[in-house]
Design a protein around this motif. Structure first.
Motif, PDB file in Angstrom:
ATOM      1  N   ASN A  88       0.796  -1.225   0.000  1.00  0.00           N
ATOM      2  CA  ASN A  88       0.000   0.000   0.000  1.00  0.00           C
ATOM      3  C   ASN A  88       0.827   1.272   0.000  1.00  0.00           C
ATOM      4  OD1 ASN A  88      -2.739  -1.075   0.049  1.00  0.00           O
ATOM      5  ND2 ASN A  88      -2.032  -2.032   1.929  1.00  0.00           N
TER       6      ASN A  88
ATOM      7  N   ASN B 187       0.988   2.299  -6.828  1.00  0.00           N
ATOM      8  CA  ASN B 187       0.970   3.465  -7.710  1.00  0.00           C
ATOM      9  C   ASN B 187      -0.449   4.009  -7.861  1.00  0.00           C
ATOM     10  OD1 ASN B 187      -0.199   1.605  -9.386  1.00  0.00           O
ATOM     11  ND2 ASN B 187       1.489   1.500 -10.828  1.00  0.00           N
ATOM     12  N   LYS B 188      -0.563   5.046  -8.708  1.00  0.00           N
ATOM     13  CA  LYS B 188      -1.834   5.735  -8.874  1.00  0.00           C
ATOM     14  C   LYS B 188      -2.899   4.785  -9.398  1.00  0.00           C
ATOM     15  CE  LYS B 188      -1.951   9.354 -11.618  1.00  0.00           C
ATOM     16  NZ  LYS B 188      -1.521  10.603 -12.242  1.00  0.00           N
ATOM     17  N   GLU B 189      -2.505   3.953 -10.334  1.00  0.00           N
ATOM     18  CA  GLU B 189      -3.430   3.006 -10.944  1.00  0.00           C
ATOM     19  C   GLU B 189      -4.061   2.101  -9.885  1.00  0.00           C
ATOM     20  OE1 GLU B 189      -5.417   1.289 -14.178  1.00  0.00           O
ATOM     21  OE2 GLU B 189      -4.393   3.191 -13.866  1.00  0.00           O
ATOM     22  N   TYR B 190      -3.234   1.660  -8.921  1.00  0.00           N
ATOM     23  CA  TYR B 190      -3.705   0.768  -7.856  1.00  0.00           C
ATOM     24  C   TYR B 190      -4.775   1.453  -7.012  1.00  0.00           C
ATOM     25  CZ  TYR B 190      -3.400  -1.595  -3.293  1.00  0.00           C
ATOM     26  OH  TYR B 190      -3.677  -2.222  -2.118  1.00  0.00           O
ATOM     27  N   TRP B 191      -4.499   2.689  -6.622  1.00  0.00           N
ATOM     28  CA  TRP B 191      -5.466   3.410  -5.785  1.00  0.00           C
ATOM     29  C   TRP B 191      -6.721   3.766  -6.554  1.00  0.00           C
ATOM     30  CZ3 TRP B 191      -5.467   2.864  -0.921  1.00  0.00           C
ATOM     31  CH2 TRP B 191      -4.260   2.601  -0.267  1.00  0.00           C
ATOM     32  N   LYS B 192      -6.554   4.022  -7.860  1.00  0.00           N
ATOM     33  CA  LYS B 192      -7.723   4.316  -8.687  1.00  0.00           C
ATOM     34  C   LYS B 192      -8.620   3.081  -8.755  1.00  0.00           C
ATOM     35  CE  LYS B 192      -9.220   5.177 -13.285  1.00  0.00           C
ATOM     36  NZ  LYS B 192      -9.742   3.822 -13.348  1.00  0.00           N
ATOM     37  N   GLU B 193      -8.006   1.906  -8.924  1.00  0.00           N
ATOM     38  CA  GLU B 193      -8.764   0.654  -8.986  1.00  0.00           C
ATOM     39  C   GLU B 193      -9.552   0.431  -7.703  1.00  0.00           C
ATOM     40  OE1 GLU B 193      -8.109  -2.527 -11.357  1.00  0.00           O
ATOM     41  OE2 GLU B 193      -8.279  -0.753 -12.629  1.00  0.00           O
TER      42      GLU B 193
ATOM     43  N   SER C 202      -0.168  -4.007  -7.129  1.00  0.00           N
ATOM     44  CA  SER C 202      -0.131  -2.604  -6.727  1.00  0.00           C
ATOM     45  C   SER C 202       0.797  -1.789  -7.623  1.00  0.00           C
ATOM     46  CB  SER C 202       0.324  -2.480  -5.276  1.00  0.00           C
ATOM     47  OG  SER C 202       1.723  -2.658  -5.201  1.00  0.00           O
ATOM     48  N   ARG C 203       1.555  -2.473  -8.492  1.00  0.00           N
ATOM     49  CA  ARG C 203       2.501  -1.764  -9.370  1.00  0.00           C
ATOM     50  C   ARG C 203       2.104  -1.885 -10.813  1.00  0.00           C
ATOM     51  NH1 ARG C 203       5.637   1.423  -7.029  1.00  0.00           N
ATOM     52  NH2 ARG C 203       7.074   1.241  -8.765  1.00  0.00           N
TER      53      ARG C 203
ATOM     54  N   GLU D 201       0.786  -1.629 -14.580  1.00  0.00           N
ATOM     55  CA  GLU D 201       0.767  -0.513 -15.516  1.00  0.00           C
ATOM     56  C   GLU D 201      -0.657  -0.287 -15.993  1.00  0.00           C
ATOM     57  OE1 GLU D 201       3.614   1.241 -16.437  1.00  0.00           O
ATOM     58  OE2 GLU D 201       4.419   0.110 -14.756  1.00  0.00           O
ATOM     59  N   HIS D 202      -0.932   0.953 -16.335  1.00  0.00           N
ATOM     60  CA  HIS D 202      -2.251   1.265 -16.870  1.00  0.00           C
ATOM     61  C   HIS D 202      -2.320   0.767 -18.297  1.00  0.00           C
ATOM     62  CE1 HIS D 202      -5.863   3.616 -17.525  1.00  0.00           C
ATOM     63  NE2 HIS D 202      -5.370   3.863 -18.701  1.00  0.00           N
TER      64      HIS D 202
END
Lengths: 167, 385
Positions: free
Chosen positions: B259, B263-269, B374-375, B377-378
């Protein structure tokens, strides 16, 4: 229930020992081991690539050598055939020159013969002329009676002399 | 006939291993022998039914004594006399004063510097309690080096020695690429690389180098503790990975790695996943489910490892105790049950060695997968259908 309730003291010691182990191993342990293996892998792959390159280079050299050999054989056969042609040419030209020479000589001989013949003819004509003059003189001296008859005789004589000379 | 000659050493080796296994299992059996003898002795004067009842109770008590933590390291009981290694107790009294003393002072229910081990049935059973001035008991802040804590320290020391020893093997050869390790160093290197190549790199993705030391440490920490837990005598035998506090710290470490570096993608998901808006806007249905997933992942990691190792220890101990339970069933039954028990104990120990590896592997693999998620890629293809 105590099985499922984490104990504070143990949590503390676990956290401490795990952090210490992590600190020690993450700094001085695993990166060295994985780094060494990566280094070895890199070395092996680069050695393999180099070996490939070397093999390629050897193949190139071999090909070049083969090409050079081919070129050399081609050149030598070319030179050989050129030499043969040249020798043929030399022989031909020599023969030609010899022919020409011979022809020229023959021509010269012919012309000389012709000249000689002309000269001989001239000489003969002169001789014949003097002879005829002599004859005429003699005849004139002996028979200068009838002009007409004498003249005919002279002509006949000259003609005969000429005919003889021509033959 | 050359074949038979070839197989002879192998057969001999197998027999030797089996024999060793039996001896090992017997050594494990030694431990409870003392305990039950003591019980039988003390029960001699009483009625036989009571003795039997006590004996049965003792098996459960013995198993729980082993899988629970304790303030001293019990090795054996011979003729009612406990052979144990006293450990350091560190407690903070209600007045805020730190006390450090040997656990030997607390043996047999003694009180030392106002502290004692709470008796059976009392509140905080088996833990150190302090008695306040008004006579009530309280639970002090207790940072004692218990059996499990001591086991953790010993195992950590062992692990650090092994891995730094392996790293030192390369250093002694000046990190030359021509130094190819064999034997033990080679085996450790092979294990490390198999983990990195088979789990960490494929699961974590492109920046796996950053996480690899943590994941490898987690694997070897769990593996060492699992294996040492299977060794029946002193430096081993502590039920470290079968304790929820230990596995909780490990799982929290993974949760931290997932956590904090997500990255941003993880938190967006998690907070705004690609689902119809009504599923996330007025009532944040999906975000709540996703957040629950964030918490349930380390919980699953904690319980899986703890329960597996605990169950293994329990089963092995129960099988070993079969010998002492069957004493009351007559000599023939006892002999049969003893053979059965030893064979099953050997089988279980071998199985537990496998489980020791598998659980460490599973923990590392799941941690790698969680970190990898959590890492991630978008990907544009995923965005709009």
């Amino acid at each position: 229930m105590s099985l499922l309730t984490p104990d504070l003291g143990l949590l503390f010691w676990m956290l401490l020992s795990f952090l210490l182990v992590f600190g020690a191993l993450a700094k001085f342990g695993f990166p060295i081991i994985t780094g060494m293996v990566d280094k070895r892998r890199e070395h092996i792959s680069s050695a393999l690539a180099e070996a490939d390159k070397a093999r390629e280079r050897i193949e190139n050299v071999e090909q070049e050598a083969r090409k050079m050999m081919d070129e050399a054989t081609r050149r030598s056969s070319e030179i050989l055939s050129a030499a043969v042609a040249e020798s043929q040419q030399i022989v031909d030209s020599a023969r030609e020159r010899a022919d020409a020479d011979a022809a020229a000589r023959i021509e010269a001989a012919k012309s000389r013969i012709a000249i000689e013949k002309e000269k001989a003819l001239g000489e003969m004509r002169a001789t014949v002329a003097t002879l005829s003059v002599d004859v005429a003189e003699k005849i004139l001296r002996s028979k200068l009676s009838t002009e007409e008859g004498d003249k005919a005789l002279i002509d006949r004589l000259v003609e005969e002399a000429e005919k003889r000379a021509e033959r | 006939m050359t074949n038979r000659v070839q197989y002879l050493p192998r057969v001999l080796c197998t027999l030797l291993l089996l024999l060793l296994g039996v001896v090992w299992a017997d050594v494990r059996a030694e431990e409870p022998t003392g305990g039950s003898v003591a019980v039988v002795e003390s029960a001699d004067s009483e009625a036989s039914e009571v003795a039997e009842a006590e004996e049965k109770l003792d098996v459960v008590g013995l198993i729980f004594d082993h899988i629970n933590d304790s303030y001293s390291w019990h090795i054996a009981t011979v003729n009612g006399h406990h052979i144990e290694i006293p450990l350091l107790c560190i407690v903070r009294s209600a007045e805020g004063k730190w006390h450090a003393f040997s656990s030997a002072h607390l043996a047999h229910g003694h009180t030392y510097e106002g502290f004692s081990i709470a008796p059976e049935g009392a509140k905080w059973e088996g833990k150190i309690v302090g008695s306040a001035a008004d006579g009530t008991t309280y639970r002090p802040i207790d940072l004692s080096i218990t059996k499990n804590a001591a086991g953790l320290l010993i195992n950590s020391l062992l692990l650090v020695t092994i891995i730094l020893g392996v790293a030192g093997w390369y250093r002694r050869r000046n990190y030359s690429i021509h130094a190819i390790p064999r034997g033990f160093v080679g085996a450790v290197e092979m294990l490390v690389m198999s983990l990195e190549d088979d789990i960490i790199r494929p699961s974590v993705g492109k920046d796996y180098k950053r996480y690899s030391p943590y994941l490898l440490t987690a694997f070897f920490f769990i593996f060492t503790n699992n294996l040492m837990g299977l060794v029946p005598i002193f430096p081993g035998g502590a039920n470290t990975t079968g304790n929820i506090a230990v596995t909780l710290v490990m799982a929290l470490a993974t949760m931290f790695a997932v956590n904090v570096f997500g990255n941003k993608e993880y938190w967006k998901e998690i907070l705004w996943p690609d689902v119809p808006v009504w599923m996330k806007f007025p009532i944040p249905l999906m975000p709540v489910i996703e957040l629950f997933g964030v918490i349930s992942k380390p919980f699953a990691l904690t319980v899986r490892l703890f329960a597996n190792i605990l169950a293994g220890h329990t089963v092995i101990l129960a099988l070993t105790c079969l010998v002492f339970i069957s004493v009351s069933m007559g000599t023939t039954m006892n002999i049969v049950m003893t053979i059965f028990s030893v064979l099953l104990s050997v089988f279980m120990l071998v199985l537990e060695i496998l489980v020791a590896y598998i659980q460490a592997y599973v923990f590392t693999m799941l941690s790698s997968v969680f970190i990898g998620l959590s890492r991630k890629e978008h990907h544009a293809a995923h965005k709009k259908h």
